[in-house]
Design a protein around this motif. Structure first.
Motif, PDB file in Angstrom:
ATOM      1  N   UNK A 259       0.714  -1.204   0.030  1.00 14.59           N
ATOM      2  CA  UNK A 259       0.001   0.025  -0.181  1.00 14.59           C
ATOM      3  C   UNK A 259       1.015   1.302  -0.058  1.00 14.59           C
ATOM      4  N   UNK A 260       2.018   1.158   0.786  1.00 16.47           N
ATOM      5  CA  UNK A 260       2.925   2.470   0.646  1.00 16.47           C
ATOM      6  C   UNK A 260       3.458   2.529  -0.615  1.00 16.47           C
ATOM      7  N   UNK A 261       3.870   1.575  -1.241  1.00 19.47           N
ATOM      8  CA  UNK A 261       4.248   1.759  -2.690  1.00 19.47           C
ATOM      9  C   UNK A 261       3.375   2.503  -3.591  1.00 19.47           C
ATOM     10  N   UNK A 262       2.148   2.087  -3.705  1.00 16.46           N
ATOM     11  CA  UNK A 262       0.948   2.226  -4.503  1.00 16.46           C
ATOM     12  C   UNK A 262       0.813   3.835  -4.223  1.00 16.46           C
ATOM     13  N   UNK A 263       0.725   4.261  -2.872  1.00 12.89           N
ATOM     14  CA  UNK A 263       0.518   5.535  -2.478  1.00 12.89           C
ATOM     15  C   UNK A 263       1.628   6.580  -2.955  1.00 12.89           C
ATOM     16  N   UNK A 264       2.804   6.047  -2.870  1.00 13.61           N
ATOM     17  CA  UNK A 264       4.082   6.807  -3.289  1.00 13.61           C
ATOM     18  C   UNK A 264       3.863   6.892  -4.974  1.00 13.61           C
ATOM     19  N   UNK A 265       3.611   6.024  -5.775  1.00 14.83           N
ATOM     20  CA  UNK A 265       3.455   5.756  -7.134  1.00 14.83           C
ATOM     21  C   UNK A 265       2.457   6.813  -7.657  1.00 14.83           C
ATOM     22  N   UNK A 266       1.375   6.858  -6.991  1.00 17.31           N
ATOM     23  CA  UNK A 266       0.386   7.509  -7.258  1.00 17.31           C
ATOM     24  C   UNK A 266       0.586   9.205  -7.074  1.00 17.31           C
ATOM     25  N   UNK A 267       1.464   9.492  -6.169  1.00 17.74           N
ATOM     26  CA  UNK A 267       1.734  10.912  -6.005  1.00 17.74           C
ATOM     27  C   UNK A 267       2.615  11.321  -7.024  1.00 17.74           C
ATOM     28  N   UNK A 268       3.507  10.404  -7.206  1.00 17.88           N
ATOM     29  CA  UNK A 268       4.488  10.542  -8.222  1.00 17.88           C
ATOM     30  C   UNK A 268       3.744  10.824  -9.752  1.00 17.88           C
ATOM     31  N   UNK A 269       2.604  10.064  -9.884  1.00 19.55           N
ATOM     32  CA  UNK A 269       1.959  10.205 -11.215  1.00 19.55           C
ATOM     33  C   UNK A 269       1.461  11.492 -11.326  1.00 19.55           C
ATOM     34  N   UNK A 270       0.765  11.981 -10.217  1.00 20.14           N
ATOM     35  CA  UNK A 270       0.123  13.080 -10.168  1.00 20.14           C
ATOM     36  C   UNK A 270       1.033  14.377 -10.490  1.00 20.14           C
ATOM     37  N   UNK A 271       2.208  14.266 -10.001  1.00 19.16           N
ATOM     38  CA  UNK A 271       3.002  15.282 -10.210  1.00 19.16           C
ATOM     39  C   UNK A 271       3.554  15.413 -11.792  1.00 19.16           C
ATOM     40  N   UNK A 272       3.855  14.006 -12.357  1.00 19.34           N
ATOM     41  CA  UNK A 272       4.312  13.956 -13.634  1.00 19.34           C
ATOM     42  C   UNK A 272       3.223  14.512 -14.494  1.00 19.34           C
ATOM     43  N   UNK A 273       1.947  14.093 -14.336  1.00 17.52           N
ATOM     44  CA  UNK A 273       0.969  14.621 -15.174  1.00 17.52           C
ATOM     45  C   UNK A 273       0.596  16.208 -15.148  1.00 17.52           C
ATOM     46  N   UNK A 274       0.802  16.522 -13.904  1.00 16.32           N
ATOM     47  CA  UNK A 274       0.590  18.289 -13.717  1.00 16.32           C
ATOM     48  C   UNK A 274       1.642  18.856 -14.625  1.00 16.32           C
ATOM     49  N   UNK A 275       2.964  18.568 -14.419  1.00 14.70           N
ATOM     50  CA  UNK A 275       3.898  19.223 -15.026  1.00 14.70           C
ATOM     51  C   UNK A 275       3.932  19.177 -16.478  1.00 14.70           C
ATOM     52  N   UNK A 276       3.695  17.788 -17.125  1.00 19.17           N
ATOM     53  CA  UNK A 276       3.585  17.511 -18.614  1.00 19.17           C
ATOM     54  C   UNK A 276       2.129  18.419 -18.879  1.00 19.17           C
ATOM     55  N   UNK A 277       1.127  18.277 -18.377  1.00 16.53           N
ATOM     56  CA  UNK A 277       0.092  19.281 -18.764  1.00 16.53           C
ATOM     57  C   UNK A 277       0.524  20.679 -18.981  1.00 16.53           C
ATOM     58  N   UNK A 278       1.116  21.199 -18.089  1.00 18.36           N
ATOM     59  CA  UNK A 278       1.668  22.745 -18.236  1.00 18.36           C
ATOM     60  C   UNK A 278       2.562  22.801 -19.266  1.00 18.36           C
TER      61      UNK A 278
END
Length: 288
Positions: free
Chosen positions: A62-81
């Motif tokens: 569950x910890x790994x899933x949480x970290x990967x989800x946060x990283x995904x949000x950051x990458x999507x946000x930066x790429x969208x900009x």
């Protein structure tokens, strides 16, 4: 025709911080976000399944899933900009103002969010643990970002804020292991063979399959009660639910009652002896 469509999609709609935002950029953003989340979900699920196949700790997964989800949000946000040609520095002042307002308005949410990460990282409470919180007992089923889901012994689900699990006293019955101690008390009549009573209780407890040999069971002559000689037996079992210890204790009581009947041991009940001083006079009623 194709060139006209390309020219139409490249028409600037508005300008942000000196950068032109086109129709193509606007349409590409939702498609990119949907595609990115879909791919990220597949990747996270694949990694989780692989860790589960290796029988890793569910809390670690569950910890790994949480970290990967946060990283995904950051990458999507930066790429969208980047797709919109908007530099991150353009949000410096705006993000500061939002952070201040968000901090004042969402203190509890932030507190619970951070508490959730502490619970997953420090592991004072893990998936499958049996907890007792403010008189309520249940099993931890899921530790989420804001709250922890607990299934009570009666089947009802509770959503407890994560901060409450860290700031309040919580009894974790299975923090280090599944060992749970139980006890059974019984009173026998005065005049009973106390050594025989001790041996019979010990035989009954040892005969239970769930009772562990180590730690050893103990049978103690507790007290000389008002109406009974009090005995108490202590035993240990592996259990992660409240019903486990109650079920074993109930079976022991049934067997003790049967064993005592076979050996003429009387289970005591409250009694009172009344002594009258002086003579007893019986008054007879006269009928006319």
């Amino acid at each position: 025709m194709f060139d006209k469509l390309i020219n139409l999609l490249n028409v600037p709609l508005f300008t942000f911080n000196g950068q032109s935002i086109t129709v193509l950029a606007i349409l590409a953003v939702p498609m990119w976000i949907l595609l990115a989340f879909w791919v990220a979900k597949l990747c996270i699920k694949a990694i989780s399944n692989r860790l589960m196949a290796k029988q890793k700790d569910p809390n670690f997964i569950q910890l790994i899933e949480r970290i990967l989800f946060v990283v995904t949000l950051a990458v999507i946000f930066i790429t969208t900009l980047s797709l919109l040609n908007i530099p991150i520095t353009a949000f410096a002042f705006l993000s500061g103002a939002i952070a201040i307002g968000f901090g004042f308005g969402a203190q509890n949410i932030i507190n619970n969010f951070i508490s959730g990460w502490i619970l997953i990282g420090e592991k004072p409470i893990r998936l499958g643990d049996f907890l007792e919180l403010e008189g309520t007992k249940g099993t931890v089923e899921q530790i989420n970002t804001r709250s922890t889901r607990i299934r009570r012994v009666d089947g009802v689900h509770l959503l407890v804020p994560n901060s409450k699990l860290l700031e309040n006293t919580v009894i974790n019955w299975t923090l280090r292991d599944k060992l749970v101690r139980g006890s059974v008390s019984v009173g026998v009549a005065y005049g009973s063979d106390v050594r025989l009573v001790e041996r019979l209780i010990e035989e009954v407890v040892q005969a239970q399959e769930q009772v562990l040999e180590d730690p050893k069971i103990g049978v103690f002559f507790q007290d000389f009660g008002d109406s009974a000689l009090m005995f108490e037996a202590y035993f240990w079992i592996h259990s992660n639910v409240e019903g486990g210890i109650r079920s074993v204790a109930s079976n022991i009581r049934f067997c003790i009652d049967e064993k005592f009947r076979q050996n003429n041991i009387v289970i005591a009940f409250p009694q009172r002896d009344v002594h009258l001083a002086g003579e007893l006079t019986i008054a007879r009623s006269r009928t006319k």
